[in-house]
Design a protein around this motif. Sequence first.
Motif, mmCIF file in Angstrom:
data_model
loop_
_atom_site.group_PDB
_atom_site.id
_atom_site.type_symbol
_atom_site.label_atom_id
_atom_site.label_comp_id
_atom_site.label_asym_id
_atom_site.label_seq_id
_atom_site.Cartn_x
_atom_site.Cartn_y
_atom_site.Cartn_z
ATOM 1 N N ASP A 145 8.726 22.578 40.047
ATOM 2 C CA ASP A 145 7.908 22.869 38.866
ATOM 3 C C ASP A 145 6.555 23.446 39.266
ATOM 4 N N LEU A 146 5.901 22.830 40.258
ATOM 5 C CA LEU A 146 4.601 23.304 40.716
ATOM 6 C C LEU A 146 4.687 24.735 41.234
ATOM 7 N N GLU A 185 7.057 27.025 40.838
ATOM 8 C CA GLU A 185 7.460 27.989 39.798
ATOM 9 C C GLU A 185 6.297 28.294 38.864
ATOM 10 N N SER A 186 5.449 27.308 38.592
ATOM 11 C CA SER A 186 4.298 27.557 37.726
ATOM 12 C C SER A 186 3.301 28.509 38.393
ATOM 13 N N GLU A 187 3.382 28.625 39.709
ATOM 14 C CA GLU A 187 2.534 29.550 40.467
ATOM 15 C C GLU A 187 3.229 30.890 40.706
ATOM 16 N N GLY A 188 4.409 31.075 40.106
ATOM 17 C CA GLY A 188 5.097 32.355 40.187
ATOM 18 C C GLY A 188 6.116 32.492 41.303
#
Length: 123
Positions: free
Chosen positions: A25-26, A28-31
């Motif tokens: 999640d972390l 992916e949230s950063e791309g």
Amino acid sequence: MAGPPARKPVLVVDDDRDIREGLQDLLESEGHTVFTASDGQDALEVLATIPRPGLVLLDLMMPRMNGQRFLQHVRGDPALAQLSIVVLTAAPATVQDVAVAGLLRKPPDLDELLRIVGRFCEA
């Protein structure tokens, strides 16, 4: 007009589902594109089906195939030997103990984790 250069994916290998999903999640949230595996054997199977990752985040203490056995297998396989691997563990270990690019203690400092992932995964 072309978009930003593509990032190389990350493979997170950890038997703790909460850690695996939290890191996914972390990142992916950063791309980042993130693939996950629950142990070393699972990771080898995933590696056979995904684009070559820029970085493998590897736990050492896992059932079935632990991180040390995964490292031995990868380093002995010419197709995988050059993978960049950072150990993410609560176990006592040093970078000298294992053939890896780095070592992060659990729980990781998130800024340091993101810096390391960026260094290995930016195109």
